[in-house]
Design an enzyme around this catalytic site. Structure first.
Site, PDB file in Angstrom:
ATOM      1  N   ASP A  71       0.767  -1.214  -0.134  1.00  9.52           N
ATOM      2  CA  ASP A  71       0.232  -0.050   0.147  1.00  9.52           C
ATOM      3  C   ASP A  71       0.891   1.152  -0.162  1.00  9.52           C
ATOM      4  O   ASP A  71       0.374   2.645  -0.194  1.00  9.52           O
ATOM      5  CB  ASP A  71      -1.084   0.232   1.079  1.00  9.52           C
ATOM      6  N   SER A  72       2.180   0.989   0.061  1.00  5.71           N
ATOM      7  CA  SER A  72       3.221   2.049  -0.249  1.00  5.71           C
ATOM      8  C   SER A  72       2.963   2.792  -1.679  1.00  5.71           C
ATOM      9  O   SER A  72       3.297   4.061  -1.975  1.00  5.71           O
ATOM     10  CB  SER A  72       4.641   1.672  -0.113  1.00  5.71           C
ATOM     11  N   ASP A 110      -1.031  -6.167  -0.360  1.00  2.00           N
ATOM     12  CA  ASP A 110      -1.317  -5.609   0.678  1.00  2.00           C
ATOM     13  C   ASP A 110      -2.844  -5.186   0.951  1.00  2.00           C
ATOM     14  O   ASP A 110      -3.347  -4.702   0.092  1.00  2.00           O
ATOM     15  CB  ASP A 110      -0.858  -4.096   0.797  1.00  2.00           C
ATOM     16  N   LYS A 140      -1.188  -9.462   2.390  1.00  9.23           N
ATOM     17  CA  LYS A 140      -0.378  -9.015   3.863  1.00  9.23           C
ATOM     18  C   LYS A 140      -1.538  -7.936   4.552  1.00  9.23           C
ATOM     19  O   LYS A 140      -2.168  -7.235   3.948  1.00  9.23           O
ATOM     20  CB  LYS A 140       0.820  -8.140   3.427  1.00  9.23           C
ATOM     21  N   GLU A 142      -1.787  -5.573   8.217  1.00 10.15           N
ATOM     22  CA  GLU A 142      -0.944  -4.814   9.331  1.00 10.15           C
ATOM     23  C   GLU A 142      -1.733  -5.250  10.879  1.00 10.15           C
ATOM     24  O   GLU A 142      -2.903  -5.170  10.850  1.00 10.15           O
ATOM     25  CB  GLU A 142      -0.819  -3.322   9.339  1.00 10.15           C
ATOM     26  N   GLU A 208       8.773  -4.118  10.808  1.00 11.00           N
ATOM     27  CA  GLU A 208       9.340  -2.805  10.265  1.00 11.00           C
ATOM     28  C   GLU A 208       9.744  -1.973  11.397  1.00 11.00           C
ATOM     29  O   GLU A 208       9.218  -1.535  12.377  1.00 11.00           O
ATOM     30  CB  GLU A 208       8.247  -1.930   9.479  1.00 11.00           C
TER      31      GLU A 208
HETATM   32  O1  KIV Z   1       3.494  -1.126   1.731  1.00 10.22           O
HETATM   33  C1  KIV Z   1       4.562  -1.540   1.581  1.00 10.22           C
HETATM   34  O2  KIV Z   1       5.536  -1.435   0.607  1.00 10.22           O
HETATM   35  C2  KIV Z   1       5.163  -2.201   2.848  1.00 10.22           C
HETATM   36  C3  KIV Z   1       6.548  -2.688   3.044  1.00 10.22           C
HETATM   37  C4  KIV Z   1       7.254  -1.699   3.240  1.00 10.22           C
HETATM   38  C5  KIV Z   1       6.645  -3.870   3.953  1.00 10.22           C
HETATM   39  O3  KIV Z   1       4.272  -2.550   3.774  1.00 10.22           O
END
Ligand code: KIV
Length: 290
Positions: A71-72, A110, A140, A142, A208
């Site tokens: 989600d980055s 994510d 993924k 969180e 992280e």
């Molecule tokens: O969203 C993302 O890119 C991440 C990584 C930095 C682990 O969660």
């Protein structure tokens, strides 16, 4: 404590050959079983983010075994100043492009903020969208114990789940900024979260921005791999946002090592192209059709 930990996570010499997981040329996609086997062999492995087919292809051909559609993307693709605003509709097409671009890597998506926190039904529905519409192989989320019902339900539904602890960016407002997590007594809470994720069936967990010593202890305590980002040397795997790794992002955190200077390379290329256009040096007959 730390001597026990280093004994159980031996370091490969710098000259070691690439492991089977990193750089392998298998004819099939990497699976969560391959990831588990790598931990049993004490192999370290790299993970990168990817958000489009072309970069996914480059990283796949470089042997990166796991690609994360993070989600980055909110920040590096969509230009927001946090990961909070990005939506499932924003991320699903990026995930689909990454799966099309990568033939070997396991692709993990994510779940964005607000698409799984309200409960099991929401988490299952959002995961199903990523798996059916983008064909990703894992998801993924969180959080630790607070999302355990979701993780258990996802695992029961046959969805491989990657956990994410420490500085979970979707909680940036609760943390009051992007800060190191897990110092002092908070470290024991993080350890409990990591063990709970493992017990719930997660196949791996991202750590992280946590102290090196805590990441080593968590890694030694789990049978599933830990994937560090700003978590020091002791994790099983390492992940970076690809634009940080390649030096395309102008400002990065302390834990980022830049392996190229794409910001300059692209800027120089754009300036040279522009200069040749305005002077008429491009295109020459070589780049024209008769
Ligand atoms: O969203 C993302 O890119 C991440 C990584 C930095 C682990 O969660």
């Amino acid at each position: 404590m730390s001597s026990d930990v280093s004994a159980s996570t031996p370091k490969s010499p710098a000259s070691a050959q690439p492991t089977a997981l990193y750089g392998g040329q298998g004819t099939r996609r990497v699976t969560v079983r391959d990831i588990a086997a790598a931990k049993a062999r004490h192999e370290k492995w790299p993970m990168l983010t990817a958000y489009d087919a072309l970069s996914a292809r480059v990283f796949d051909e470089a042997g990166i075994p796991v690609l994360l559609v993070g989600d980055s993307a909110a920040m590096v693709v969509y230009g927001y100043d946090s990961t909070i605003p990005v939506t499932v509709d924003d991320l699903v097409p990026l995930a689909a492009a990454v799966v099309r671009g990568a033939k070997r890597a396991l692709v993990v998506a994510d779940l964005p903020f607000g698409s799984y926190q309200s409960g099991v039904a929401e988490a299952l529905a959002t995961s199903a969208r990523f798996m059916k519409e983008a064909n990703v192989q894992a998801i993924k989320v969180e959080g630790g114990r607070r999302v355990l019902p979701q993780v258990e339900a996802m695992v029961a539904a046959g969805i491989p789940v990657m956990g994410h602890l420490g500085l979970t960016p979707q909680s940036v407002n609760a943390f009051g900024g992007y800060r190191v997590q897990g110092r002092g007594e908070d470290g024991e809470q993080l350890m409990a979260d990591a063990k709970a994720l493992e017990a719930a069936g997660a196949f791996s967990v991202v750590l992280e921005c946590v102290p090196d010593e805590l990441a080593r202890r968590v890694t030694a305590s789990l049978s599933i791999p830990t994937i560090g980002i700003g978590a020091g040397e002791g994790t099983d795997a390492q992940v970076l946002v690809w634009q940080d790794m390649a030096g395309l992002t102008p400002h990065t955190a302390k834990f980022v090592k830049k392996y190229a200077d794409l910001y300059s390379v692209l800027g120089d290329a754009a300036r040279e192209f522009a200069g040749e256009v305005v002077t008429g040096a491009f295109p020459t007959p070589e780049y024209s059709y008769k």
